[in-house]
Write an enzyme that holds these catalytic residues in place. Structure first.
Site, PDB file in Angstrom:
ATOM      1  N   ASP A 170       0.736  -1.162  -0.170  1.00 44.11           N
ATOM      2  CA  ASP A 170      -0.096   0.058  -0.339  1.00 44.11           C
ATOM      3  C   ASP A 170       0.976   1.028  -0.070  1.00 44.11           C
ATOM      4  O   ASP A 170       0.699   2.051   0.911  1.00 44.11           O
ATOM      5  CB  ASP A 170      -0.931  -0.061   1.243  1.00 44.11           C
ATOM      6  N   ASP A 202       7.039   0.900   1.887  1.00 43.35           N
ATOM      7  CA  ASP A 202       6.510   0.052   0.613  1.00 43.35           C
ATOM      8  C   ASP A 202       7.159   0.223  -0.804  1.00 43.35           C
ATOM      9  O   ASP A 202       7.572  -0.557  -1.096  1.00 43.35           O
ATOM     10  CB  ASP A 202       5.034   0.041   0.490  1.00 43.35           C
ATOM     11  N   ASN A 237      -2.383   2.573   3.483  1.00 45.78           N
ATOM     12  CA  ASN A 237      -1.726   4.032   3.885  1.00 45.78           C
ATOM     13  C   ASN A 237      -2.453   5.160   3.372  1.00 45.78           C
ATOM     14  O   ASN A 237      -2.549   6.218   3.827  1.00 45.78           O
ATOM     15  CB  ASN A 237      -0.434   3.858   3.360  1.00 45.78           C
ATOM     16  N   THR A 278       2.675  -6.166   2.938  1.00 46.38           N
ATOM     17  CA  THR A 278       3.249  -4.965   3.734  1.00 46.38           C
ATOM     18  C   THR A 278       1.910  -3.923   3.873  1.00 46.38           C
ATOM     19  O   THR A 278       2.317  -2.804   4.121  1.00 46.38           O
ATOM     20  CB  THR A 278       4.487  -4.348   2.925  1.00 46.38           C
ATOM     21  N   PHE A 280      -0.651  -0.262  12.562  1.00 42.90           N
ATOM     22  CA  PHE A 280      -1.502  -0.019  11.474  1.00 42.90           C
ATOM     23  C   PHE A 280      -2.123  -0.791  10.768  1.00 42.90           C
ATOM     24  O   PHE A 280      -3.229  -1.090  10.498  1.00 42.90           O
ATOM     25  CB  PHE A 280      -0.835   1.007  10.570  1.00 42.90           C
ATOM     26  N   ASN A 281      -1.265  -1.951   9.780  1.00 40.32           N
ATOM     27  CA  ASN A 281      -1.628  -3.003   8.958  1.00 40.32           C
ATOM     28  C   ASN A 281      -2.685  -4.011   9.617  1.00 40.32           C
ATOM     29  O   ASN A 281      -3.493  -4.348   9.004  1.00 40.32           O
ATOM     30  CB  ASN A 281      -0.677  -3.627   8.300  1.00 40.32           C
ATOM     31  N   HIS A 328       9.890   0.181   8.273  1.00 37.39           N
ATOM     32  CA  HIS A 328       9.094  -1.168   8.242  1.00 37.39           C
ATOM     33  C   HIS A 328       9.354  -2.310   7.218  1.00 37.39           C
ATOM     34  O   HIS A 328       9.603  -3.380   7.405  1.00 37.39           O
ATOM     35  CB  HIS A 328       7.507  -0.963   8.535  1.00 37.39           C
ATOM     36  N   ASP A 329       8.778  -2.033   6.056  1.00 33.87           N
ATOM     37  CA  ASP A 329       8.046  -3.044   5.339  1.00 33.87           C
ATOM     38  C   ASP A 329       9.476  -3.729   4.483  1.00 33.87           C
ATOM     39  O   ASP A 329       9.427  -5.136   4.060  1.00 33.87           O
ATOM     40  CB  ASP A 329       7.336  -2.339   3.880  1.00 33.87           C
TER      41      ASP A 329
HETATM   42  C1  BDR Z   1       3.194   0.060   8.570  1.00 37.82           C
HETATM   43  O1  BDR Z   1       1.863   0.794   8.273  1.00 37.82           O
HETATM   44  C2  BDR Z   1       2.207   1.567   7.196  1.00 37.82           C
HETATM   45  O2  BDR Z   1       2.198   2.914   7.313  1.00 37.82           O
HETATM   46  C3  BDR Z   1       3.676   1.400   6.615  1.00 37.82           C
HETATM   47  O3  BDR Z   1       3.698   1.267   5.300  1.00 37.82           O
HETATM   48  C4  BDR Z   1       3.972  -0.074   7.333  1.00 37.82           C
HETATM   49  O4  BDR Z   1       3.329  -1.157   6.429  1.00 37.82           O
HETATM   50  C5  BDR Z   1       3.722   0.165   9.678  1.00 37.82           C
HETATM   51  O5  BDR Z   1       2.850   0.228  11.022  1.00 37.82           O
HETATM   52 CA    CA Z   2       2.962  -0.723   4.196  1.00 35.39          CA
END
Ligand code: BDR
Ligand code: CA
Length: 319
Positions: A10, A15, A39, A124, A165-166, A239-240
Site C-alpha cells: 500500500d 512500501d 496508507n 506489507t 496500522f496494518n 518497516h516493510d
Molecule cells: C506499517 O503501516 C504503514 O504505515 C507502513 O507502510 C507499514 O506497512 C507500519 O505500521
Molecule cells: Ca505498508
C-alpha cells in the site's frame, strides 16, 4: 533458483523501498506487485506502485489493484505519515508502467495455480487481499509456501496504543490469516523499530548519486519529518523492506515460534496482536515472530538494491 514471491503493498514510503528491494534482489523472482487500500486509498496506492516501478526501471512485473476497503471496518488511511498522495516527497512524472486488467486477488490466484513451485506472499499493507484470497479460493493454500507479513507488534502499537496500522485497519483479515494454518512470519514493530533511517543511512543513499537514490532521499526526508511530528522520532523505522529481507536471507531476521491472536473485540485494543512469547495460554504456535534484525546487513542489502536499479528516468522529469 530464485524464490517466487508476490508483494502485496500500500505504498507508502516504506512500501516503496520494499518494491525496490523485491524487484532488485537476485534471490527473488517477483511475480507481481498487488495493491490494497491502507496508507492511502486504493487508487493512490496503485498509482504510487506504478510510479515507484517507473522511477526504478522495474518493467515486466504486473501491477494489479485489489481491495479498496477492509472486510468490515471503514478504511482509515495514514495521511499523517505518508502525506496527501500517500507518497509525498519526490516529484513524480506520469508513470509508464501499466495497470494490469485483473483484480489483485484474481491475479494472485492465477499466478499461484500456474506456478510449478509454491509461492511466497509478502503483504506489507492491511491483509484484506490475502484474506479475501484464502476465504474465496481455499484451493490455493497448498500453492502458498509461506506468508511473511509486516504487521503487528509484540508490544505497543502505532495506530492505537496496542494496534499496529496494518493489523488495526483490517483486524478480521489479519485474524483469518493468522488462523489459516499456513506458515506465517510476523515482522512487527518490535523489530522494524530496529531499522531506523539515520542521517548516516540517508547519506549512503545520497552518495549513490543516481536519480533513483535522490528520490529515496526525498522519500526518507518526508517520512522522517512525519515521524518526528507524529511520534517525536526523527529517524523513521523502515518497516516493510524487512519482510522482503527475511525472504531473501532468513538469517537477517531472528524469529521465535509463538501463538499469535488478533484482538477483535477489546474495548481499547481492537486490532492488537496478542503474542504469547512465554507460552502461557497453551495455544499452539501459529507464527514465527521476528525479534531481532541484523541492522548493518539489512542496510547493506537495501542500499545495494537501490544501487543496482538503474531507474528509467529521474523523478520529476516530464512525462
Ligand atoms: C506499517 O503501516 C504503514 O504505515 C507502513 O507502510 C507499514 O506497512 C507500519 O505500521
Ligand atoms: Ca505498508
Amino acid at each position: 533458483m530464485a524464490i517466487p514471491m508476490i508483494l502485496d503493498c500500500d505504498p507508502g514510503h516504506d512500501d516503496a523501498l520494499a518494491i525496490m528491494l523485491a524487484a532488485a534482489d537476485p534471490h527473488l523472482d517477483l511475480l507481481a506487485i498487488t495493491t490494497v487500500a491502507g496508507n492511502t486509498t486504493l487508487d493512490k496506492a496503485t498509482l504510487n506502485a506504478r510510479r515507484v516501478c517507473t522511477i526504478a526501471g522495474v518493467s515486466g512485473v504486473p501491477v494489479a489493484a485489489g481491495c479498496d476497503r477492509p472486510l468490515v471496518d471503514e478504511l482509515r488511511i495514514a495521511d499523517d505519515i505518508h502525506g496527501v498522495s500517500g507518497l509525498d516527497g519526490p516529484a513524480f512524472g506520469e508513470p509508464t508502467v501499466p495497470l494490469a486488467g485483473e483484480h489483485a486477488v484474481e491475479l494472485t490466484r492465477r499466478l499461484l495455480l500456474d506456478h510449478p513451485e509454491p509461492v511466497t506472499l509478502v503483504p506489507t499493507g492491511p491483509l484484506t487481499n490475502v484474506a479475501t484470497l484464502l476465504r474465496d479460493h481455499p484451493e490455493v493454500a497448498p500453492k502458498i509456501r509461506e506468508i511473511v507479513l509486516m504487521g503487528g507488534s509484540t508490544g505497543r502499537g502505532n495506530m492505537t496504543p496496542y494496534g499496529e496500522f496494518n493489523i488495526a485497519v483490517d483486524p478480521e483479515a489479519a485474524d483469518l490469516v493468522f488462523r489459516s494454518g499456513l506458515p506465517v512470519t510476523m515482522i512487527g514493530l518490535n523489530v522494524t523499530h530496529q531499522a531506523l533511517v539515520t542521517p548516516e543511512v540517508v547519506a549512503r543513499f545520497r552518495a549513490l548519486g543516481t536519480p533513483l537514490a535522490e528520490a529515496c532521499v526525498a522519500l526518507m526526508t518526508f517520512f522522517g519529518s512525519a515521524y518526528e511530528r507524529v511520534f517525536g522520532l526523527p529517524d523513521p523505522p523502515l518497516h516493510d523492506p524487512i519482510a522482503v529481507a527475511r525472504v531473501i536471507d532468513p538469517s537477517l531476521v531472528a524469529c521465535v515460534a509463538a501463538p499469535v491472536a488478533v484482538e477483535l473485540t477489546g474495548a481499547h485494543t481492537r486490532g492488537a496482536t496478542v503474542v504469547d512469547l512465554h507460552h502461557k495460554t497453551g495455544e499452539p504456535d501459529n507464527a514465527q515472530v521476528a525479534l531481532h534484525l541484523d541492522v548493518d546487513r539489512f542496510w547493506d542489502l537495501v542500499v545495494g538494491a537501490v544501487s543496482s536499479l538503474s531507474g528509467s528516468r529521474a523523478a520529476g522529469s516530464p512525462s
